[in-house]
Design an enzyme around this catalytic site. Structure first.
Site, short mmCIF file in Angstrom:
data_model
loop_
_atom_site.label_atom_id
_atom_site.label_comp_id
_atom_site.label_asym_id
_atom_site.label_seq_id
_atom_site.Cartn_x
_atom_site.Cartn_y
_atom_site.Cartn_z
N CYS A 286 49.53 26.32 43.19
CA CYS A 286 48.57 26.09 44.31
C CYS A 286 46.69 25.21 43.87
O CYS A 286 46.23 24.69 44.79
CB CYS A 286 47.78 27.22 44.69
SG CYS A 286 49.46 28.60 44.37
N1 SAJ Z 1 43.40 30.28 35.13
C1 SAJ Z 1 42.40 30.17 33.63
N2 SAJ Z 1 41.34 30.69 34.13
C2 SAJ Z 1 41.41 31.71 35.28
C3 SAJ Z 1 41.89 31.88 36.28
C4 SAJ Z 1 43.69 31.32 36.10
O1 SAJ Z 1 42.70 29.43 33.36
O2 SAJ Z 1 39.76 32.37 34.74
C5 SAJ Z 1 44.59 29.37 35.05
C6 SAJ Z 1 45.70 30.41 35.37
O3 SAJ Z 1 46.23 30.54 34.52
C7 SAJ Z 1 47.01 29.49 36.39
C8 SAJ Z 1 46.28 28.80 37.38
O4 SAJ Z 1 44.19 28.78 36.30
O5 SAJ Z 1 47.69 28.96 35.17
C9 SAJ Z 1 46.23 29.20 38.07
O6 SAJ Z 1 46.03 30.70 38.01
P1 SAJ Z 1 45.39 31.50 39.72
O7 SAJ Z 1 45.48 33.22 39.06
O8 SAJ Z 1 44.38 31.00 40.36
O9 SAJ Z 1 46.89 31.72 39.89
P2 SAJ Z 1 47.99 31.41 41.27
O10 SAJ Z 1 47.85 29.77 41.34
O11 SAJ Z 1 49.02 31.92 40.84
O12 SAJ Z 1 47.67 32.86 42.52
C10 SAJ Z 1 46.36 31.94 43.40
C11 SAJ Z 1 46.03 33.28 43.62
N3 SAJ Z 1 44.74 34.04 42.64
C12 SAJ Z 1 44.32 34.77 42.78
O13 SAJ Z 1 43.03 35.07 43.87
C13 SAJ Z 1 43.94 35.03 41.30
C14 SAJ Z 1 45.12 32.89 44.90
O14 SAJ Z 1 44.32 32.00 44.27
C15 SAJ Z 1 46.12 31.79 46.22
O15 SAJ Z 1 46.33 33.14 46.96
C16 SAJ Z 1 46.99 31.64 45.75
O16 SAJ Z 1 47.19 31.53 44.42
C17 SAJ Z 1 47.78 30.93 46.52
O17 SAJ Z 1 48.80 30.92 46.97
O18 SAJ Z 1 47.07 30.07 47.28
#
Ligand code: SAJ
Length: 448
Positions: A286
């Site tokens: 995503c």
């Molecule tokens: N990450 C960081 N630092 C942060 C947060 C995340 O480095 O502070 C990294 C994570 O390790 C990961 C990536 O970014 O590799 C994405 O992290 P994420 O928590 O956004 O994870 P996703 O892609 O599984 O889920 C996101 C959803 N996450 C949250 O809302 C917390 C949301 O944005 C969407 O519903 C989903 O993608 C989607 O399906 O679009």
């Protein structure tokens, strides 16, 4: 049975009210196309409240596992899945002609990027053709896949509408973005607010009725474009803020400031800030992908989405920064990358998931191997994976740490004993501050 003062036969010609009636009576047959991390939870939720659901997927293995009641999605228990399958409320199939039987069709297929980072809506197009081929009056079609604003009305609608079958009259079309945070036990399909935009007011009314059957709060918006843009904005918000804190990590490294201490201290502000952590890069299907759907569409309007592209540049650089940290850590022992032994601790793209797609670990692995390092990994949730044509299998943590010159913590799974890791490791590059609560062996640890 009367509805709205009229008998069902009278309703037959009024497709909207008939559809609303069968949805409210949970008599509607629901088709979910794409039974992955979005589609399967949706299918089970609808089945749990009494709908009959057909899960459509081209992947015969997934279809077989659904029909056997064995879940392959962490957020769906096999117990829940087996229950609805056993009750005959959920069945999966690769036979897309059965779409014609469905009153509601929810499309949850992937929307990846092509090799040169353009939107790949081929999955949506394929489903659109299949839905069009089995189209009949009286259906609600909902697209949930994250995509650029305009997809529903510019790509789906022309393929579904004909002179005899008009949107808002014979069929209903809406966009409602999935909002799934894999592994999030607090927010599930049921209690995550759901944005819905219909092509016409009648489309919105039918779609709202459908989603309201299983979702506590449905948020109507004025068009599918608003709903599509809302979703891309949500993911862009995350990509940009993660990039901001990653850029801060790069600067703090140069200034000799502990970025983790800065992030924690800033998070004590009770308003006006939201905590993000630096990391080894941005993984998943995503955040590293969806914002570039907007970048691509914006070009049509002579608009350059600078924030999105800058965020992408910074986030993509993080695996290379990890490489620099590993070089420094090995240097402490007079070693160089070439010929050194590196153990990646964690390869999943984020904590407590078994999903390694688009994981920064893959790029770190590629970079270190290209520099001549020998790389193994340990991940309690990922037994094996294949990358660059090579198979990789998880090494037991004790063996891996005894073997490695340097361990690189890429995923901070909560099930890993970080004190044990620090105790056993010779050197550690900690890209997640996973060892923050380990007082011993600090001299071995290099944080991002
Ligand atoms: N990450 C960081 N630092 C942060 C947060 C995340 O480095 O502070 C990294 C994570 O390790 C990961 C990536 O970014 O590799 C994405 O992290 P994420 O928590 O956004 O994870 P996703 O892609 O599984 O889920 C996101 C959803 N996450 C949250 O809302 C917390 C949301 O944005 C969407 O519903 C989903 O993608 C989607 O399906 O679009």
């Amino acid at each position: 049975m009367k509805y709205d003062g009229r008998t069902m036969p009278e309703l037959a010609t009024d497709h909207k009210n008939r559809l609303i009636a069968v949805i409210e009576q949970r008599q509607a047959l629901v088709g979910v196309v794409g039974i992955g991390y979005v589609g399967l939870p949706m299918a089970v939720e609808k089945a749990k409240v009494g709908f009959r659901v057909v899960g459509f997927d081209r992947n015969a293995d997934r279809v077989a596992r659904v029909n056997a009641g064995t879940s392959y999605i962490k957020d769906v228990s096999s117990e829940d899945l087996a229950a609805v399958v056993g009750q005959g409320r959920l069945v999966a199939t690769t036979d897309f002609t059965r779409l014609a039987d469905c009153d509601v069709v929810v499309i949850c297929v992937p929307t990846p990027l092509t090799a040169n980072r353009d939107p790949d809506i081929s999955y949506i197009m394929a489903v659109a053709e299949q839905v069009a081929a089995s189209m009949r009056p009286g259906q609600l079609i909902c697209l949930e896949s994250t995509t650029y604003p305009g997809t529903t009305e510019e790509v789906l609608l022309p393929r579904l509408e004909t002179s005899a079958v008009k949107v808002g009259r014979e069929f209903f079309l809406a966009f409602s973005p999935e909002r799934v945070d894999p592994g999030n036990a607090r927010y599930t399909t049921k209690n995550t607010n759901k944005v819905v935009g219909g092509v016409t007011p009648a489309c919105l009314e039918v779609a709202r009725t459908f989603y309201s059957q299983t979702i506590l709060h449905v948020v109507p918006v004025s068009s599918p474009k608003v709903a599509e843009m809302t979703k891309v904005f949500e993911n862009t918000f995350r990509a940009v803020n993660i990039a901001l804190v990653n850029e801060l990590a790069l600067l703090c490294d140069r200034m000799g400031i502990d970025v983790w201490e800065v992030v924690e201290a800033a998070a004590t502000k009770p308003f006006g800030i939201m905590k993000f952590n630096p990391g080894p890069g941005v993984g998943g299907h995503c955040i590293p992908i969806d914002p570039f759907y907007l970048t691509w569409k914006a070009r049509e309007y002579d608009f350059h989405t600078r924030f999105i592209e800058l965020a992408g540049e910074i986030n993509v650089q993080m695996p290379y920064f990890v490489r620099e940290k590993v070089i420094r850590a090995l240097g402490e022992d007079g070693k160089g990358l070439k010929g050194s032994r590196i153990l990646l601790v964690g390869v999943a793209y984020k904590r407590d998931l078994d999903d390694w797609r688009e994981s920064p670990a893959l790029k770190i692995l590629e970079i270190l191997e290209r520099d001549g390092a020998e790389v193994r990994y340990h991940d309690p949730l990922v037994a094996d994976f294949s990358w660059g044509g090579h198979p990789y299998r998880s090494t037991p943590v004790a063996d891996g740490l005894a073997w490695a010159d340097c361990a690189v913590i890429v995923t901070d799974h909560s099930g890993i004993d970080w004190t044990d890791v620090v105790t056993r490791a010779r050197r550690i590059v900690d890209t997640r501050n996973a060892t923050r609560d380990v007082p011993v062996g600090r001299e071995k640890v290099t944080k991002l």
